[in-house]
Enzyme design. Structure first.
Site, mmCIF file in Angstrom:
data_model
loop_
_atom_site.group_PDB
_atom_site.id
_atom_site.type_symbol
_atom_site.label_atom_id
_atom_site.label_comp_id
_atom_site.label_asym_id
_atom_site.label_seq_id
_atom_site.Cartn_x
_atom_site.Cartn_y
_atom_site.Cartn_z
ATOM 1 N N ARG A 53 18.138 -3.282 12.615
ATOM 2 C CA ARG A 53 17.357 -4.208 11.798
ATOM 3 C C ARG A 53 15.917 -3.690 11.767
ATOM 4 N NH1 ARG A 53 14.560 -5.320 15.401
ATOM 5 N NH2 ARG A 53 13.153 -6.343 13.940
ATOM 6 N N ALA A 55 12.785 -3.139 8.644
ATOM 7 C CA ALA A 55 12.841 -2.467 7.348
ATOM 8 C C ALA A 55 13.003 -0.941 7.437
ATOM 9 C CB ALA A 55 11.603 -2.848 6.536
ATOM 10 N N GLN A 203 13.626 -12.372 17.422
ATOM 11 C CA GLN A 203 13.256 -10.950 17.524
ATOM 12 C C GLN A 203 12.054 -10.741 18.447
ATOM 13 O OE1 GLN A 203 14.077 -12.432 14.637
ATOM 14 N NE2 GLN A 203 14.983 -11.030 13.163
ATOM 15 N N ASP A 243 8.329 -6.234 5.334
ATOM 16 C CA ASP A 243 9.616 -5.773 4.785
ATOM 17 C C ASP A 243 9.484 -5.336 3.340
ATOM 18 O OD1 ASP A 243 10.276 -7.812 7.044
ATOM 19 O OD2 ASP A 243 12.019 -6.499 6.811
ATOM 20 N N ASN A 253 7.371 -10.776 4.892
ATOM 21 C CA ASN A 253 7.774 -10.434 6.270
ATOM 22 C C ASN A 253 8.605 -11.596 6.818
ATOM 23 O OD1 ASN A 253 7.585 -8.570 8.538
ATOM 24 N ND2 ASN A 253 6.339 -10.127 9.540
ATOM 25 N N LYS A 254 9.026 -11.472 8.046
ATOM 26 C CA LYS A 254 9.893 -12.468 8.688
ATOM 27 C C LYS A 254 9.365 -13.891 8.509
ATOM 28 C CE LYS A 254 13.006 -11.800 10.263
ATOM 29 N NZ LYS A 254 14.301 -11.938 9.555
HETATM 30 O O1 MRU Z 1 15.445 -9.570 9.814
HETATM 31 P P1 MRU Z 1 14.822 -8.374 10.499
HETATM 32 O O2 MRU Z 1 14.864 -8.465 11.987
HETATM 33 O O3 MRU Z 1 15.351 -7.077 9.952
HETATM 34 O O4 MRU Z 1 13.301 -8.480 10.077
HETATM 35 C C1 MRU Z 1 12.380 -7.541 10.531
HETATM 36 C C2 MRU Z 1 10.990 -7.901 10.220
HETATM 37 O O5 MRU Z 1 10.698 -8.869 9.567
HETATM 38 C C3 MRU Z 1 9.958 -6.929 10.660
HETATM 39 O O6 MRU Z 1 8.760 -7.574 10.990
HETATM 40 C C4 MRU Z 1 9.713 -5.980 9.486
HETATM 41 O O7 MRU Z 1 10.896 -5.317 9.141
HETATM 42 C C5 MRU Z 1 8.710 -4.991 9.741
HETATM 43 S S1 MRU Z 1 9.349 -3.855 10.890
HETATM 44 C C6 MRU Z 1 8.540 -2.478 10.966
#
Ligand code: MRU
Length: 365
Positions: A53, A55, A203, A243, A253-254
């Site tokens: 997981r 991006a 996470q 993302d 982002n998340k």
């Molecule tokens: O759903 P995920 O765990 O894949 O989400 C990840 C995130 O939101 C990270 O903050 C994002 O990918 C940036 S990672 C370098």
């Protein structure tokens, strides 16, 4: 980064066993497990189920997925159907499409005979580039941490708040938001990190695991604690990953990132986004209206994963029977709330002109 003294990337091709290997993030932070991905279905499930997981790592995994499939069948039809299969795994992080587009474009111009080798080379190149991009983001972010540190009494830590896991587990190595932290720590600049738990998948526990392994001072906090800490003057800087960032600097982002940005604005806390250039979607301007937001299974909300006292990892239910969760996985922070974008080319304003100064030639595609 190192785990128990040994250096790992989050994905790699093991030449001895001839396998693509990943760290299975579904077992972390409780168990460190390495698994191999072989069939196209295994790559597809690894991305959908979040064994990998983040991006940049999703993009790197897709590139290896194409490479492995080309070794079985390198025809044009196979290239197209592999692209479609992997592109449908997760909708929000643009690095997936970025990596797949790059593979398809380069391999389309390669003969069917040469494709297997070319595809594997390309996957390795994408991974190595990701490591270098994140190392550079760390160098630029480090300068911001250094300037905050200069204004503090000697020995006092710079207090950073981060959301989700934008660490080395989410990339191939270094991480985006964590790279400046690791580089500050390596230079003995004192830092402390507030780590948002980041429900529903927590996470933040992955970020805590990373920071603990590197010996960086941190506290794991509830998602709702950040605003309070900012009001009390206990946060010097927020730094998050992304993302997908639009050509005008809106940041997806998340889920929960937007609320942190609002709280940061209200409390004059600088809010930075660590942004590798493959995460810029030049075709999209307005993030709120144009970025597809992944809706994940409601079970991630109505249950929670953890380790019980017998060491078993399991999911337990937190809601009453009959109450369903709702699970939008990402949100959009408008550019006006972002202090700056930390890229591999330098730090810029979150705006079209800011991004164009650093990336004048990038195309809308
Ligand atoms: O759903 P995920 O765990 O894949 O989400 C990840 C995130 O939101 C990270 O903050 C994002 O990918 C940036 S990672 C370098």
């Amino acid at each position: 980064m190192k785990v128990e003294g040994k250096h790992y990337r989050s994905i790699w091709f093991d030449k001895i066993s001839d396998e693509v290997k990943i760290i299975d993030q579904r077992s972390l932070p409780h168990r460190f497990e390495i698994i191999s991905l072989e069939s196209l279905e295994e790559f597809e499930v690894a991305i959908k189920d979040m064994a990998v997981r983040g991006a940049p790592l999703i993009g790197a995994t897709a590139a290896y997925g194409i490479a492995r499939q080309m070794q079985r069948d390198s025809s044009d039809e196979s290239l197209s159907s592999t692209y479609n299969c992997l592109n449908n795994t997760r909708p929000t992080a643009i690095n997936l499409k970025w990596a797949l587009d790059r593979c398809k474009k380069e391999l389309w111009g390669t003969s069917v005979k040469d494709r297997p080798k070319a595809a594997m080379n390309l996957a390795e190149i994408i991974c190595n580039e990701d490591v270098e991009i994140n190392r550079k983001i760390g160098e630029f972010g480090l300068e911001i941490i250094k300037s905050l540190s200069k204004n503090k009494p000697k020995g006092e830590p710079v207090r950073l708040l981060t959301h989700c896991n934008a660490g080395w587990l989410a990339t191939v190595d270094w991480g985006t938001a964590t790279s400046p932290m690791y580089q500050a720590h390596q230079q003995s600049i004192p830092i402390h990190v507030w780590v948002d738990e980041t429900r529903p998948r927590n996470q933040g526990a992955l970020t805590s695991w990373e920071l603990k392994n590197q010996g960086i001072s941190h506290n794991y906090i509830t998602d709702n604690a950040g605003g309070h800490l900012m009001q009390r003057g206990l946060v010097d800087m927020v730094i998050v990953g992304t993302d997908r960032t639009t050509s005008k600097g809106d940041v997806c982002n998340k889920i929960g990132t937007y609320l942190k940005a609002l709280a940061a604005k209200d409390n004059d806390v600088p809010f930075y986004v660590a942004l590798p250039s493959p995460t810029i979607d030049w075709t999209v301007e307005n993030g709120v209206d144009e970025i597809p937001i992944e809706e994940r299974n409601e079970k991630e909300v109505s249950t929670i994963q953890g380790k019980d006292e017998t060491g078993e990892i399991s999911w337990v239910k937190v809601t009453p029977e009959g109450s369903l969760g709702s699970n939008p996985a990402f949100d959009v922070t408008p550019s006006r709330l972002v202090t700056g974008l930390i890229t591999e080319m330098g730090v810029c304003e979150a705006s079209e002109s800011g991004l164009r100064k650093l990336f004048p030639l990038s195309e809308r595609s």
